[in-house]
Design a protein around this motif. Structure first.
Motif, mmCIF file in Angstrom:
data_model
loop_
_atom_site.group_PDB
_atom_site.id
_atom_site.type_symbol
_atom_site.label_atom_id
_atom_site.label_comp_id
_atom_site.label_asym_id
_atom_site.label_seq_id
_atom_site.Cartn_x
_atom_site.Cartn_y
_atom_site.Cartn_z
ATOM 1 N N PRO A 16 21.997 14.959 3.099
ATOM 2 C CA PRO A 16 20.881 15.830 3.543
ATOM 3 C C PRO A 16 20.481 16.861 2.521
ATOM 4 O O PRO A 16 19.436 17.451 2.626
ATOM 5 C CB PRO A 16 21.452 16.493 4.812
ATOM 6 N N LYS A 17 21.297 17.133 1.544
ATOM 7 C CA LYS A 17 20.989 18.180 0.562
ATOM 8 C C LYS A 17 20.815 17.534 -0.802
ATOM 9 O O LYS A 17 21.656 16.781 -1.277
ATOM 10 C CB LYS A 17 22.112 19.215 0.508
ATOM 11 N N THR A 18 19.700 17.799 -1.446
ATOM 12 C CA THR A 18 19.401 17.238 -2.766
ATOM 13 C C THR A 18 20.206 17.961 -3.833
ATOM 14 O O THR A 18 20.246 19.201 -3.855
ATOM 15 C CB THR A 18 17.898 17.385 -3.063
ATOM 16 N N LEU A 19 20.850 17.205 -4.694
ATOM 17 C CA LEU A 19 21.647 17.790 -5.771
ATOM 18 C C LEU A 19 20.751 18.058 -6.962
ATOM 19 O O LEU A 19 19.964 17.205 -7.380
ATOM 20 C CB LEU A 19 22.777 16.833 -6.176
ATOM 21 N N THR A 20 20.842 19.237 -7.483
ATOM 22 C CA THR A 20 20.056 19.621 -8.665
ATOM 23 C C THR A 20 20.980 20.249 -9.681
ATOM 24 O O THR A 20 22.075 20.727 -9.357
ATOM 25 C CB THR A 20 18.950 20.623 -8.292
ATOM 26 N N LEU A 21 20.537 20.257 -10.932
ATOM 27 C CA LEU A 21 21.287 20.871 -12.039
ATOM 28 C C LEU A 21 20.574 22.151 -12.440
ATOM 29 O O LEU A 21 19.400 22.139 -12.773
ATOM 30 C CB LEU A 21 21.352 19.907 -13.235
ATOM 31 N N LYS A 22 21.297 23.249 -12.352
ATOM 32 C CA LYS A 22 20.736 24.544 -12.739
ATOM 33 C C LYS A 22 20.956 24.766 -14.228
ATOM 34 O O LYS A 22 22.061 24.657 -14.731
ATOM 35 C CB LYS A 22 21.399 25.670 -11.932
ATOM 36 N N PRO A 64 21.152 12.768 -12.486
ATOM 37 C CA PRO A 64 20.720 14.026 -13.138
ATOM 38 C C PRO A 64 19.364 14.439 -12.614
ATOM 39 O O PRO A 64 18.578 13.637 -12.142
ATOM 40 C CB PRO A 64 20.670 13.645 -14.621
ATOM 41 N N SER A 65 19.133 15.765 -12.730
ATOM 42 C CA SER A 65 17.848 16.318 -12.272
ATOM 43 C C SER A 65 16.733 15.835 -13.160
ATOM 44 O O SER A 65 16.945 15.486 -14.305
ATOM 45 C CB SER A 65 17.918 17.842 -12.286
ATOM 46 N N PRO A 66 15.505 15.814 -12.649
ATOM 47 C CA PRO A 66 14.385 15.362 -13.472
ATOM 48 C C PRO A 66 14.208 16.185 -14.720
ATOM 49 O O PRO A 66 13.790 15.693 -15.750
ATOM 50 C CB PRO A 66 13.198 15.510 -12.508
ATOM 51 N N SER A 67 14.503 17.532 -14.635
ATOM 52 C CA SER A 67 14.344 18.346 -15.834
ATOM 53 C C SER A 67 15.323 17.923 -16.915
ATOM 54 O O SER A 67 15.012 17.853 -18.104
ATOM 55 C CB SER A 67 14.544 19.817 -15.478
ATOM 56 N N ILE A 136 11.577 9.566 -2.746
ATOM 57 C CA ILE A 136 10.573 10.622 -2.493
ATOM 58 C C ILE A 136 11.077 11.960 -3.006
ATOM 59 O O ILE A 136 10.364 12.722 -3.667
ATOM 60 C CB ILE A 136 10.266 10.695 -0.990
ATOM 61 N N ARG A 137 12.361 12.292 -2.703
ATOM 62 C CA ARG A 137 12.893 13.577 -3.185
ATOM 63 C C ARG A 137 12.947 13.592 -4.701
ATOM 64 O O ARG A 137 12.711 14.622 -5.336
ATOM 65 C CB ARG A 137 14.289 13.792 -2.597
ATOM 66 N N GLU A 138 13.299 12.407 -5.284
ATOM 67 C CA GLU A 138 13.345 12.359 -6.743
ATOM 68 C C GLU A 138 11.962 12.596 -7.341
ATOM 69 O O GLU A 138 11.815 13.308 -8.337
ATOM 70 C CB GLU A 138 13.894 10.997 -7.183
ATOM 71 N N ALA A 139 10.926 12.000 -6.706
ATOM 72 C CA ALA A 139 9.557 12.229 -7.210
ATOM 73 C C ALA A 139 9.171 13.703 -7.051
ATOM 74 O O ALA A 139 8.585 14.305 -7.960
ATOM 75 C CB ALA A 139 8.583 11.325 -6.462
ATOM 76 N N GLU A 140 9.508 14.278 -5.893
ATOM 77 C CA GLU A 140 9.182 15.692 -5.714
ATOM 78 C C GLU A 140 9.941 16.549 -6.703
ATOM 79 O O GLU A 140 9.385 17.502 -7.280
ATOM 80 C CB GLU A 140 9.523 16.101 -4.280
#
Length: 935
Positions: A16-22, A64-67, A136-140
């Protein structure tokens, strides 16, 4: 068949929670340089860019995050797959350990270890849904990362541009400072050279060989002191210079430029040894002497302070130079030494001073632009001792202002209302407006029922007792297409003020008279109100459907009040209607519309609104609500309005149908929300330009009401008759009341009705009256004065009920006005002292006085008239003069005590506490009874 069931496997679900890299970051400090040596330290956050390698991707638990993916380099080409394909390894969920992949099947084709089972259709659907959500979350996330990357690129470009600009400014500042330092050092060298050359030339000596002179390259002491401090004691360099080579003479290339007739040395003098004076020679053939030992230098004169231009560079420079005095400081010093110079007298300005009825001394001084001390001094010269905070009247203020040379414009406090009402309109701006019709008549003649039949409503059902006790405003459409505004007034005798208010704000009066009842007192009162307002009357004879109806009787009775209807040859319009049978209602509306066309009613809608408050109340949910009739202009939502001593901003406009409207034109009744308090019914309402004027007008009207109330409370006695009446009033008993009603008009009618109840001995004193429910403060006020709280169509709040129980205060509720008046009248009747009534019983004549021991004197009497009773009141009359009044203590017939003695019988009597009786006196016997009085 191969078994593929795996009990340890779980269904694939999306996290349920999207993983991102800060992105990691670090902070640093950058020092910015500005002109004139100013600097500033700025904290800058530097974002580290992370490069993801193929080796780092193996340990990542999530994609990995899109950035990070956008900045990572292209991965290395994958190695060829082994011959035995490995089972697909699912990524571990967030917070769960990585499950080891199942073992590969053995070479013989038989499975080794645990074999994965095939997914069911539900699990496949869940997996597809999770994968779709992840895409969808990856595109967003990719879009968000791209936007962040663009914003970060813009921010970094801006920071880089600012940094480059700061570095450029710093370089320019360093270059400028270096140039100034170089120029200063060059000036010091030249100054020292000029001083040395001047000292050498001014010393009388013969020409010495060049070899005996001090070498040009000899070092000299370097000092950062200014030129004035390094100048030796002796002739000033500013004096006449010796003749030397011309500055315009040609010089060899590379030679230093001459300064003051003396050529500059080719190299700067940097020797640290002091420069000695040249050796004197006695003559051309004199031997060369050894140089004399150096004498101690004399004390140099104190350096004079040079004044120059004060700049930021010189003020904040790091040199040891003393800061020079500014030009302004020098001017102040000169003025201080010269006694502040000669100041020209300023020309005094004459002003036009606006003087109200009262103002303080400080306000007068401010309006004249004078010192308050001067105003107080002038007042003292005229024998008036005032402080700056004391009030003075307009006459005194005018004398002071004219004494100081100003002109005075006198204004009254009431000038704040100038231009508020009745501003004239241009004839071309007037447009037709609907007529305002007031329904008037006696109580229970069918006024509200007739209006309900026209509007197709049932207002009568909501009125207590079936009688109208409120004033209402409605707007209907006539059969001819025009709009008509109706104002319904109560017919009860207590609502005289409501009827008068309705007649003042109307164009046409519809006089409703019941055909079975005829003309009554309130009918005659309505006729008088209509005539006082100067409006036409239309007679509506109601209840013609009843068997006992006599319309002709109504027409004949109206002749007594000089109203002659058209059927009898008069000019007053009439129509026979029936509210119950809905007879001739259209005819009544047509007559009203025709009458309005004859009157040619017009108003200017394009101006600030003016109107009249018909009714006002305090709604618990909406606050103060005023029912107003707009008479001129257009009232908009958001306008600032003033009504009586209340003001406010219009928050909402509500029509008679309960709908909200943004504006209200002429002849339109609306409910106005937004007042800071409930205005009084009958107050005129107007729109003002700003809150300041609205507050000023409201404050003025509040002061006027307070002064009028104080004036009514002050007793002015100007004669013997008024003094005697005031003495009677001083002993008058008062019945204190606190009255709260649902609307302001009802409260006004109740107060006026109760003020008429009473006489010289007892009366009503209203402590507080207003619209709204009974509050705790009302109960506290009533308990302090032993008053009764009256609630008309309202109820007490919970806090008020608790306070009433606590203090023992009585709260009475009513919904019909005549019930309220009757109860108050009965309560006030109980405060009246009872009437004493004397009933004559009989007379007795004293024949002889007998003295009895231990008893006193007993009178032997003969009853001559009536009857004498024991315990009755008696009067002792001697020579037709009453000597004593008291009680009859003893009544005896011979030796027996008897209750009464009739005429013609002898008896013995004795009085209470009285013994002075004589033969021949007459005893009058009577009885006193008390009769209860009523108002």
């Amino acid at each position: 068949m191969t078994d593929t069931k795996n009990t340890g496997d779980k269904t694939l679900t999306a996290s349920p929670k999207t993983l991102t890299l800060k992105r990691p970051s670090e902070t640093g400090v950058v020092r910015q340089s500005f002109s004139h040596g100013r600097t500033n330290a700025v904290v800058v956050e530097k974002v580290k860019r992370r490069t993801v390698t193929p080796g780092d991707a193996k340990g990542a638990s999530a994609a990995p995050s899109p950035s990070a993916a956008s900045t990572a380099p292209a991965p290395a080409p994958a190695r060829p797959a082994p011959q035995q394909p490995a089972a697909p390894q699912r990524p571990a969920a967030s917070g769960q350990p990585q499950r080891p992949a199942p073992a590969a099947p053995r070479a013989g084709g038989r499975p080794g270890g645990v074999v994965l089972r095939t997914l069911t259709s539900d699990e496949m659907g869940a997996r597809a849904q999770a994968l779709a959500g992840a895409r969808i979350r990856e595109a967003e996330d990719r879009k968000r990362a791209e936007a962040d990357a663009r914003a970060r690129a813009v921010r970094e470009a801006e920071e880089e541009r600012e940094r480059l600009a700061a570095e450029a400014r710093k370089r320019e500042e360093d270059a400028r400072r270096q140039q100034e330092e170089e120029a200063r050092r060059r000036a010091e060298i030249e100054a020292a050279k000029r001083a040395q050359d001047a000292a050498t030339i001014s010393t009388p000596q013969t020409a010495a060989p060049v070899a005996e002179r001090p070498a040009a390259s000899a070092p000299r002491p370097q000092s950062s002191a200014p030129y004035s401090a390094q100048r030796p004691a002796g002739p000033s360099s500013a004096g006449p210079r010796p003749a030397g080579p011309s500055s315009t003479a040609p010089r060899r290339p590379g030679a230093p430029a001459p300064i003051g007739g003396v050529r500059r040395p080719s190299a700067p003098i940097e020797s640290e040894e002091p420069v000695r004076a040249p050796v004197r020679r006695a003559g051309p053939s004199a031997p060369v002497r050894a140089p004399a030992p150096a004498k101690p230098e004399r004390a140099k004169a104190a350096p004079t302070k040079e004044r120059g231009r004060l700049t930021i560079a010189t003020a904040t420079g790091g040199s040891d130079e003393e800061r020079s005095r500014s030009v302004a400081s020098y001017r102040r010093r000169v003025q201080r030494l010269s006694g502040k110079g000669h100041q020209e007298p300023k020309e005094k300005l004459a002003r036009e001073v606006t003087v109200p009825e009262t103002l303080t001394v400080q306000e007068l001084a401010n309006r004249m632009s004078e010192r308050a001390v001067d105003v107080v001094r002038l007042l003292m010269k005229q024998g008036v001792m005032k402080k700056i905070t004391d009030l003075i009247d307009a006459d005194t203020a005018q004398l002071i202002a004219e004494e100081l040379g100003h002109t005075v414009r006198r204004v009254a406090e009431s000038d704040v209302e100038e231009g508020l009402f009745d501003a004239p309109d241009a004839p071309e701006s007037l447009k037709p407006r609907p007529p305002v019709v007031t329904i008037m008549g006696h109580v229970d003649h069918g006024k509200t029922s007739l209006l309900d039949a026209i509007r197709q409503t049932n207002v009568v059902k909501g009125e207590a007792g079936g009688i109208t006790q409120h004033i209402g405003a409605y707007q209907v459409t006539s059969p001819l297409g025009g709009k008509i505004t109706f104002i319904d007034t109560p017919g009860h005798a207590a609502f005289t003020a409501m009827r008068a208010r309705g007649a003042k704000s109307t164009d046409i009066v519809v006089l409703v008279v019941a055909a079975d009842d005829g003309v009554k007192p309130q009918t005659a009162e309505a006729i008088n109100h209509a005539r006082a307002a100067g409006v036409p009357i239309i007679v509506a004879i109601n209840k013609v459907d009843k068997p006992e109806a006599k319309p002709e009787k109504v027409r004949s009775e109206l002749l007594q009040y000089e109203i002659q209807v058209e059927s009898l040859g008069g000019e007053t319009l009439e129509v026979e209607v029936s509210a119950k049978a809905r007879t001739n209602l259209d005819k009544l509306l047509e007559i009203i519309q025709l009458q309005s066309e004859i009157l040619e009613l017009k108003a200017n809608p394009d101006r600030p609104a003016e109107g009249t408050v018909i009714e006002a109340k305090l709604d618990r949910g909406r606050g103060p609500v005023a029912t107003a009739l707009v008479q001129r202009g257009t009232l908009y939502q958001g306008d600032i309005v003033v009504a009586g001593s209340e003001w406010g901003r219009v928050r909402a406009l509500v029509t008679d149908q309960g709908d909200t409207t943004p504006e209200a034109g002429p002849s339109m009744p609306v409910e106005i929300l937004g007042f800071n308090g409930a205005p009084e019914a009958g107050d005129r309402i107007a729109v003002v330009e700003n809150e300041a004027r609205a507050r000023e007008i409201a404050d003025y009207r509040t002061r006027q009401k307070r002064e009028q109330a104080a004036a009514r409370a002050v007793v002015r006695v100007s004669g013997l008759e008024q003094m005697m009446s005031q003495i009677k009033v001083a002993g008058k008993k008062e019945f204190p009341l606190v009255i709260k009603g649902d609307v302001q008009g009802s409260v006004e009618a109740i107060v006026q009705a109760l003020e008429k109840v009473g006489n010289d001995e007892v009366g009503v004193r209203v402590l507080l009256s207003g619209a709204g429910g009974v509050t705790e403060s009302d109960v506290i006020l009533a308990s302090a004065s032993n008053a009764v709280v009256i609630g008309f169509n309202v109820r007490a709040l919970k806090e008020a009920r608790d306070a009433a129980e606590r203090t023992g205060t009585e709260i009475r509720y009513y919904n019909i006005i005549y019930d309220l008046v009757d109860d108050i009248k009965a309560a006030m009747s109980g405060m009246l002292s009872p009437e004493r009534r004397e009933d004559f019983l009989g007379n007795a004549q004293i024949r002889e006085i007998f003295a009895v021991s231990k008893v006193g004197k007993i009178a032997g009497c003969l009853v001559t008239e009536g009857v004498v009773q024991k315990g009755a009141s008696v009067r002792l009359i001697r020579d037709n003069v009453v000597i004593h009044e008291g009680k009859l203590a003893t009544l005896k017939r011979f030796k027996d005590d008897v209750p009464e003695i009739r005429a013609g019988t002898e008896c013995g009597m004795s009085f209470e506490n009285y013994q002075d009786m004589r033969a021949g006196d007459v005893i009058e016997c009577y009885r006193v009874t008390e009769v209860k009085r009523t108002l």
